[in-house]
Design a protein around this motif. Structure first.
Motif, short mmCIF file in Angstrom:
data_model
loop_
_atom_site.label_atom_id
_atom_site.label_comp_id
_atom_site.label_asym_id
_atom_site.label_seq_id
_atom_site.Cartn_x
_atom_site.Cartn_y
_atom_site.Cartn_z
N SER A 192 0.81 -1.22 0.00
CA SER A 192 0.00 0.00 0.00
C SER A 192 0.84 1.27 0.00
O SER A 192 0.29 2.37 -0.01
CB SER A 192 -0.91 0.01 1.23
OG SER A 192 -0.16 0.25 2.41
N CYS A 245 -8.07 -0.85 4.53
CA CYS A 245 -6.94 -0.92 5.45
C CYS A 245 -7.42 -1.55 6.76
O CYS A 245 -8.21 -0.95 7.49
CB CYS A 245 -6.40 0.49 5.68
SG CYS A 245 -5.07 0.60 6.87
N ILE A 246 -6.94 -2.77 7.04
CA ILE A 246 -7.36 -3.50 8.24
C ILE A 246 -6.17 -3.57 9.18
O ILE A 246 -5.09 -4.02 8.80
CB ILE A 246 -7.84 -4.92 7.89
CG1 ILE A 246 -8.98 -4.84 6.86
CG2 ILE A 246 -8.31 -5.66 9.13
CD1 ILE A 246 -9.43 -6.19 6.33
N ARG A 247 -6.36 -3.13 10.41
CA ARG A 247 -5.22 -3.01 11.32
C ARG A 247 -5.65 -3.20 12.75
O ARG A 247 -6.81 -2.98 13.11
CB ARG A 247 -4.59 -1.62 11.17
CG ARG A 247 -5.53 -0.51 11.67
CD ARG A 247 -5.08 0.86 11.33
NE ARG A 247 -5.99 1.86 11.92
CZ ARG A 247 -5.97 3.15 11.64
NH1 ARG A 247 -5.11 3.62 10.74
NH2 ARG A 247 -6.81 3.98 12.23
N ALA A 257 -1.94 1.83 14.28
CA ALA A 257 -2.51 2.95 13.54
C ALA A 257 -1.46 3.94 13.04
O ALA A 257 -1.64 4.57 12.00
CB ALA A 257 -3.55 3.67 14.39
N ARG A 299 -1.97 2.84 7.86
CA ARG A 299 -2.91 3.96 7.74
C ARG A 299 -3.05 4.35 6.26
O ARG A 299 -2.22 3.99 5.43
CB ARG A 299 -2.38 5.15 8.53
CG ARG A 299 -0.99 5.58 8.12
CD ARG A 299 -0.44 6.72 8.97
NE ARG A 299 0.95 6.97 8.71
CZ ARG A 299 1.43 7.65 7.67
NH1 ARG A 299 0.58 8.16 6.78
NH2 ARG A 299 2.73 7.84 7.51
N PRO A 300 -4.10 5.09 5.94
CA PRO A 300 -4.24 5.61 4.57
C PRO A 300 -3.08 6.56 4.25
O PRO A 300 -2.80 7.48 5.01
CB PRO A 300 -5.58 6.35 4.62
CG PRO A 300 -6.33 5.72 5.75
CD PRO A 300 -5.29 5.37 6.77
N TYR A 334 -10.64 5.17 0.76
CA TYR A 334 -10.18 4.29 1.84
C TYR A 334 -11.32 3.91 2.77
O TYR A 334 -12.26 4.69 2.99
CB TYR A 334 -9.11 4.98 2.68
CG TYR A 334 -7.73 5.01 2.07
CD1 TYR A 334 -6.80 4.02 2.37
CD2 TYR A 334 -7.36 6.03 1.21
CE1 TYR A 334 -5.51 4.06 1.82
CE2 TYR A 334 -6.09 6.08 0.65
CZ TYR A 334 -5.17 5.08 0.97
OH TYR A 334 -3.91 5.12 0.42
N THR A 341 -11.04 2.14 6.73
CA THR A 341 -10.13 1.62 7.74
C THR A 341 -10.94 0.88 8.80
O THR A 341 -11.91 1.42 9.34
CB THR A 341 -9.33 2.76 8.41
OG1 THR A 341 -8.60 3.46 7.41
CG2 THR A 341 -8.37 2.21 9.45
N ASN A 393 -10.48 -1.18 12.43
CA ASN A 393 -9.61 -1.56 13.55
C ASN A 393 -10.02 -2.95 14.03
O ASN A 393 -11.13 -3.14 14.54
CB ASN A 393 -9.73 -0.54 14.68
CG ASN A 393 -9.10 0.79 14.31
OD1 ASN A 393 -8.12 0.85 13.58
ND2 ASN A 393 -9.67 1.88 14.80
N CYS A 396 -3.47 -5.69 5.47
CA CYS A 396 -3.22 -5.45 6.89
C CYS A 396 -1.72 -5.21 7.02
O CYS A 396 -1.09 -4.79 6.05
CB CYS A 396 -3.72 -6.60 7.75
SG CYS A 396 -3.04 -8.22 7.31
N SER A 416 -6.20 -9.52 7.04
CA SER A 416 -6.82 -9.24 5.75
C SER A 416 -7.19 -10.50 4.98
O SER A 416 -8.25 -10.55 4.34
CB SER A 416 -5.93 -8.32 4.91
OG SER A 416 -4.62 -8.82 4.80
#
Length: 236
Positions: free
Chosen positions: A52, A68-70, A75, A79-80, A88, A90, A92, A126, A133
């Protein structure tokens, strides 16, 4: 949330074609490929954070949306990065066996479907592209093609060999098969027929209640008669 795209299996895909999809391109896997993203579907890519970070690569792949999986603790890094260039979402999500993925999945699926409906492509990533992800992507592929969870897992693994969702995620992937199939069964049931079934069940319930009340009334009458007979017997 409803799906934007019709499942491929409803568009005339054959078992042979499905088998070819599961097998994948048969590309030889090398260690450095885990740092790149792989095409899972024409509109869906899966990879790690590293994938990414390159604007040039993302644009060359035709990526328009990035999921975006985190873990919240990540964070600051996950992140974007190019909000002016891509759309995007996101999420969490903890990479733990107790994390509920099924509750979050509909948001992810809708985001991917909308991107595809707009003619775009979505990268799901991720941090490592190993557990978090991939779990979402396996669930997406499963429902998109209406296939068994094992087939969906193999399909994704045959394109990104390094995936390994944790045990809790695997359990939820298996559970999701019955969930999406139940939803499909409801969708295929005409509303009018659903109403007829509900009305019939209500009538049956009402009839059952009436039978119970009749039995109760008869039992009371029998009990009353029995009491009188017993009383007379005592007097004789």
């Amino acid at each position: 949330m409803t799906s934007v795209l019709p499942p491929q299996s409803q568009m005339g895909i054959t078992e042979d074609q499905l088998r070819e999809l599961i097998q994948g391109p048969g590309e030889e896997w090398s260690y450095d490929m885990r740092r790149r993203c792989q095409e899972i579907l024409p509109h869906l890519y899966l990879g790690p954070l590293q994938a990414s970070k390159s604007l040039e690569t993302l644009q060359a792949l035709g990526i328009t949306h990035i999921l975006c999986i985190r873990d919240a603790k990540e964070a600051f890094a996950v992140r974007p990065r190019f909000p002016d260039n891509f759309k995007y979402m996101t999420l969490n999500v903890e990479d733990s066996e107790e994390q509920n993925l099924i509750r979050l999945f509909p948001q992810a699926k809708e985001f991917i479907d909308i991107g595809a409906a707009q003619g775009g492509r979505t990268l799901v990533h991720c941090n490592g592209g190993i557990s978090l992800s991939p779990a979402f992507v396996v669930m997406y592929v499963m429902q998109h093609y209406q296939m068994a969870w094992e087939d969906a897992l193999h399909m994704v693994q045959n394109r990104r060999y390094c995936i390994s969702p944790n045990g809790g995620f695997m359990t939820q992937i298996k559970e999701y098969e019955s969930i999406y199939k139940a939803g499909l069964a409801v969708q295929r049931f005409p509303p009018q027929q659903q109403q007829r079934v509900v009305s019939r069940r209500k009538r049956e319930d009402d009839e059952d209640d009436e039978d119970v009340r009749d039995q109760d009334r008869k039992r009371i009458l029998v009990d009353d008669d029995g009491d009188n007979d017993d009383g007379n017997a005592m007097q004789s």
